[in-house]
Design an enzyme around this catalytic site. Structure first.
Site, PDB file in Angstrom:
ATOM      1  N   ALA A 139       3.220   5.652  -3.427  1.00 28.21           N
ATOM      2  CA  ALA A 139       4.392   6.349  -3.958  1.00 28.21           C
ATOM      3  C   ALA A 139       4.342   6.413  -5.480  1.00 28.21           C
ATOM      4  O   ALA A 139       4.647   7.453  -6.079  1.00 28.21           O
ATOM      5  CB  ALA A 139       5.675   5.651  -3.505  1.00 28.21           C
ATOM      6  N   ALA A 184       0.833  -1.207   0.000  1.00 24.19           N
ATOM      7  CA  ALA A 184       0.000   0.000   0.000  1.00 24.19           C
ATOM      8  C   ALA A 184       0.869   1.260   0.000  1.00 24.19           C
ATOM      9  O   ALA A 184       0.559   2.240  -0.686  1.00 24.19           O
ATOM     10  CB  ALA A 184      -0.937  -0.002   1.203  1.00 24.19           C
ATOM     11  N   ASP A 185       1.945   1.242   0.747  1.00 27.97           N
ATOM     12  CA  ASP A 185       2.871   2.379   0.750  1.00 27.97           C
ATOM     13  C   ASP A 185       3.475   2.601  -0.626  1.00 27.97           C
ATOM     14  O   ASP A 185       3.552   3.734  -1.120  1.00 27.97           O
ATOM     15  CB  ASP A 185       4.008   2.131   1.755  1.00 27.97           C
ATOM     16  N   HIS A 186       3.928   1.527  -1.249  1.00 26.00           N
ATOM     17  CA  HIS A 186       4.617   1.662  -2.522  1.00 26.00           C
ATOM     18  C   HIS A 186       3.655   2.071  -3.637  1.00 26.00           C
ATOM     19  O   HIS A 186       4.015   2.878  -4.511  1.00 26.00           O
ATOM     20  CB  HIS A 186       5.339   0.365  -2.864  1.00 26.00           C
TER      21      HIS A 186
END
Length: 382
Positions: free
Chosen positions: A173, A168-170
């Protein structure tokens, strides 16, 4: 032919922590942007994040190559004033602090726009700065859990299963990086300040594709292990490992049937019926066929027939295979402590930056004097 760095001449002020924000800045730095990481006194908290070796964070090294680091206390009027002077000559301000932090500390969008009428501010949050949930704290696992995707993942009789990497973070990004590129293009036509609101939940749930409509129409995905419900595609155990086979479509299906000793299916069982009517029988027969054969033998046979397939690798095997490609899928960076750390390579090799800084992770405040000297030079009348 060497191409110029795609983002040469673009300056980014990065006020971030953890993964989504730093990863965005790293992608921009990979392609030539001058990314100035503005850190609080003591540095970003993730500089101490595990895993680490002798206090030197491998986690931090994976998200922060190619940047310059300066320390500013934005809670101090002088620190804030210095930051706003940097904004005057910058193109992008990037942050993933909580929704209300920038405005509360005096560097919200209106304050930035007042000093630079063409600034692009990108704010990554868990749920969006205008969402009713904007004040909720978010980590990758929280986003995964709220996305519904773990309910789709795992064995049919098991618990919802999260993806181990911080996907989810990537994804946030990647979405924020694309948003910045779009905003820079818009600015070429309309040089006005822009606020770009990126949230982790929408970024992660964007992978759902057709499952959005299916769920709204009352046909939600039913968790069933590695089996793909709309095609003959699954993972089976073989001698020496597992294989994933995808004899998808009317053309490949008869060839696959003959290969596994079921020539009768090639004549009597259509691909559509194999998926919708006889799926349990198909999976059972294919499973028995695979169990009697070596993994590599199966892969060689399927590839010769043009049947999509692949080994299910262990993580170490997979990473070593990627590293051996020698195409910058894996690169080595120098950490703040001077260690060599292997990390995933750039998003694309198009328009990469060149020079010694690209594969270095800065020490906290390493570029204080350099950046402040540039600021003084910018303020000197010509």
């Amino acid at each position: 032919m060497t191409t110029p760095a795609a983002l040469s001449g673009i300056r980014v002020l990065e006020l971030t922590h953890a993964i989504a924000g730093p990863q965005t800045g790293q992608i921009l730095a990979d392609h030539g942007a001058d990314v100035i990481k503005v850190e609080p006194p003591g540095g970003e908290l993730a500089r101490d994040a595990m895993p680490s070796v002798d206090g030197d964070s491998t986690y931090f090294a994976a998200q922060n190559r190619g940047k310059r680091s300066i320390v500013l206390d934005l809670k101090d009027p002088d620190g804030l004033a210095t930051f706003l002077r940097l904004v005057e000559t910058s193109d992008v301000v990037l942050t993933n602090y909580s929704a209300r932090v920038p405005e509360r500390l005096g560097w919200g969008f209106e304050a930035l726009k007042a000093v630079n009428p063409s600034i692009i501010m990108v704010h990554i949050t868990g749920f969006g700065t205008a969402s009713p949930d904007r004040d909720l704290l978010a980590f990758d696992g929280i986003i995964q859990g709220m996305s519904g995707i773990p309910q789709m993942t795992g064995p049919a009789d098991g618990e919802p299963t999260f993806v181990a990497p911080f996907v989810a973070d990537h994804l946030a990004a990647y979405r924020s990086t694309m948003s910045i590129l779009m905003a820079l293009r818009v600015r070429d036509v309309h040089p006005e300040a822009q606020f770009v609101d990126v949230n982790m939940l929408s970024s992660y749930m964007g992978v759902l594709a057709h499952d959005v409509d299916e769920s709204l129409e009352g046909r939600p995905y039913q968790r069933d292990g590695n089996r793909v419900p709309v095609s003959i595609s699954n993972t089976w155990a073989a001698r020496g490992g597992h294989v994933h086979l995808s004899p998808v479509g009317d053309e490949k299906w008869p060839r696959f049937c003959r290969a596994i000793g079921r020539a009768d299916w090639a004549e009597s069982l259509s691909y559509e019926d194999a998926v919708l009517v006889a799926r349990d029988e198909v999976d059972e027969v294919v499973g028995a066929w695979c169990r009697d054969r070596e993994r590599d033998e199966i892969l060689a046979q399927m590839r010769e027939l043009g049947i999509p397939c692949g080994p299910v690798r262990g993580l170490t095997e997979a990473v070593r295979h990627l590293d051996e490609r020698e195409d910058e899928s894996v690169v080595r960076v120098t950490s703040p402590a001077g260690r060599t750390v292997a990390v995933p390579g750039p998003l694309t090799t198009v328009g990469l930056a060149d020079g010694p800084r690209r594969l270095r992770v800065p020490r906290v405040g390493e570029h204080d004097e350099e950046v402040l000297a540039e600021l003084r030079a910018d303020a000197t009348p010509s």
